[in-house]
Design an enzyme around this catalytic site. Structure first.
Site, PDB file in Angstrom:
ATOM      1  N   TYR A 200      -7.620   8.354   3.379  1.00  0.00           N
ATOM      2  CA  TYR A 200      -8.651   7.462   2.864  1.00  0.00           C
ATOM      3  C   TYR A 200     -10.047   8.015   3.121  1.00  0.00           C
ATOM      4  O   TYR A 200     -10.980   7.746   2.364  1.00  0.00           O
ATOM      5  CB  TYR A 200      -8.511   6.083   3.511  1.00  0.00           C
TER       6      TYR A 200
ATOM      7  N   HIS B 230       4.351  -4.300  -3.631  1.00  0.00           N
ATOM      8  CA  HIS B 230       3.840  -2.931  -3.549  1.00  0.00           C
ATOM      9  C   HIS B 230       4.925  -1.901  -3.248  1.00  0.00           C
ATOM     10  O   HIS B 230       4.970  -0.848  -3.876  1.00  0.00           O
ATOM     11  CB  HIS B 230       2.756  -2.855  -2.476  1.00  0.00           C
TER      12      HIS B 230
ATOM     13  N   TYR C   6      -9.917  -2.794   3.562  1.00  0.00           N
ATOM     14  CA  TYR C   6      -9.312  -1.800   4.452  1.00  0.00           C
ATOM     15  C   TYR C   6      -9.729  -0.374   4.134  1.00  0.00           C
ATOM     16  O   TYR C   6      -9.928   0.449   5.045  1.00  0.00           O
ATOM     17  CB  TYR C   6      -7.793  -1.937   4.465  1.00  0.00           C
TER      18      TYR C   6
ATOM     19  N   ASP D 250       2.097   5.039  -4.262  1.00  0.00           N
ATOM     20  CA  ASP D 250       0.910   4.791  -3.458  1.00  0.00           C
ATOM     21  C   ASP D 250       0.115   6.100  -3.331  1.00  0.00           C
ATOM     22  O   ASP D 250      -0.197   6.723  -4.345  1.00  0.00           O
ATOM     23  CB  ASP D 250       1.323   4.212  -2.101  1.00  0.00           C
TER      24      ASP D 250
END
Length: 327
Positions: free
Chosen positions: A241, A306, A162, A107
């Site tokens: 992010y 995931h 998101y 990730d």
């Protein structure tokens, strides 16, 4: 997990205190393996692989990354760029006296691993990356027609996606309050990021608060994650992010660079990252190999989601071991 012995310590690196978990031999190891976790995880996500590789003579090192768990979470959003992350890791290797390591990411940890291999390839013997493929058009500003990642995600998936919703400081924190950690972690680990979707709407309600855990996750595992995020909150994790676009600007000098590290890529067939628009064509159509010339193998695990290193722990551990034993 029987027989797993984890050593914990805190080291000072790159201006922060970093919590590091280790397993396997401290000296005379076959090599050191550095594990990088993703969102919303901790070093603990690699417990199975640390057990597997540590028992086979490898020194396993898994930090809580900047902003997570027992590691410092700087308050400034600008302190979470890829340069900061790579700087943390290079300083960690220097502190531990390690010239080179085998690198494993998942990730966000996979993204950081790609950047580390681009910026400092001499520190990496080989890379076994999971979930997130190298994506030049998301990671590096590389031409006049380049579209910033957040604009791209907004166009492709809408403003409620998101990654887009995480951008404004304070807004996501209301939803991702520490008091909601138990519900949020249950939703994200059990129900989101797999089968090509993120549960945007469902993150706002109380779905799944007591739903049974999947067989790969115990209540003790869940408690470990929840307890940590109840203490720290999610802001540090979300700040990654908020630097998507900044990372692309910083990485612009590497616009034409290739990942010159031997690499194995492992992904679940149901992982959201394997179902981005155009990603499978890129991975299997030659673009991935062009960007990563030393790509040794692509492994797609059918039916896996995931959090693949936990969900398919033995398979992933075997794949990593079978790759790094070549070096």
């Amino acid at each position: 997990m029987e027989g797993l012995v984890i050593r914990h310590r805190t080291v000072e690196v790159n201006g922060i205190s970093m919590h590091v978990a280790e397993a396997g031999p401290e000296v005379d190891a076959k090599g050191a393996v550095l594990f990088l976790h993703g969102f919303p995880e901790l070093w603990y996500s690699w417990r199975h692989q640390m057990d597997h590789l540590g028992a086979r003579g490898y020194r396993c090192i898994a930090p809580d990354l900047r902003g997570y768990g027992g590691t410092t979470a700087p308050p400034d959003v600008a302190s979470y760029t890829a340069f900061h992350m790579v700087g943390d890791l290079v300083a960690l290797l220097d502190t531990l006296g390690l010239a080179k390591v085998f690198l494993v990411g998942h990730d966000w940890g996979a993204l950081i691993a790609w950047y580390l291999c681009l910026f400092r390839p001499e520190r990496v013997t080989a890379l076994a990356n999971t979930s997130v493929a190298f994506m030049r058009n998301i990671m590096i500003r590389n031409g006049p027609d380049f579209v910033n990642p957040i604009e791209y995600f907004n166009r492709a998936y809408g403003p409620n996606y998101y990654k887009c919703r995480f951008q404004e400081p304070g807004v996501a924190e209301k939803q991702f309050a520490p008091a909601h950690a138990k519900r949020l972690m249950r939703q994200m680990l059990c129900h989101c990021f797999s089968h090509g979707v993120f549960c945007d709407e469902e993150m706002d309600d109380h779905n799944y608060p007591t739903s049974p855990l999947p067989p790969w996750l115990t209540e003790a595992d869940m408690d470990y994650f929840v307890t940590s995020f109840e203490k720290t909150g999610f802001t540090g994790a979300i700040n990654y992010y908020r630097n998507f676009d900044k990372n692309c600007e910083l990485a612009a000098p590497w616009a034409d660079a290739k990942v010159q590290v031997p690499t194995k890529y492992i992904v679940g067939g149901g992982d959201i990252t394997y179902n981005f628009e155009g990603i499978q064509e890129y991975i299997h159509g030659g673009g991935f190999k062009e960007d990563v010339p030393l790509l040794d193998e692509v492994v797609v695990i059918p039916g896996a989601g995931h959090f693949i290193q936990q969900e398919r722990a033995q398979e992933v551990s075997n794949h990593i071991y079978d790759f790094i034993i070549k070096f």
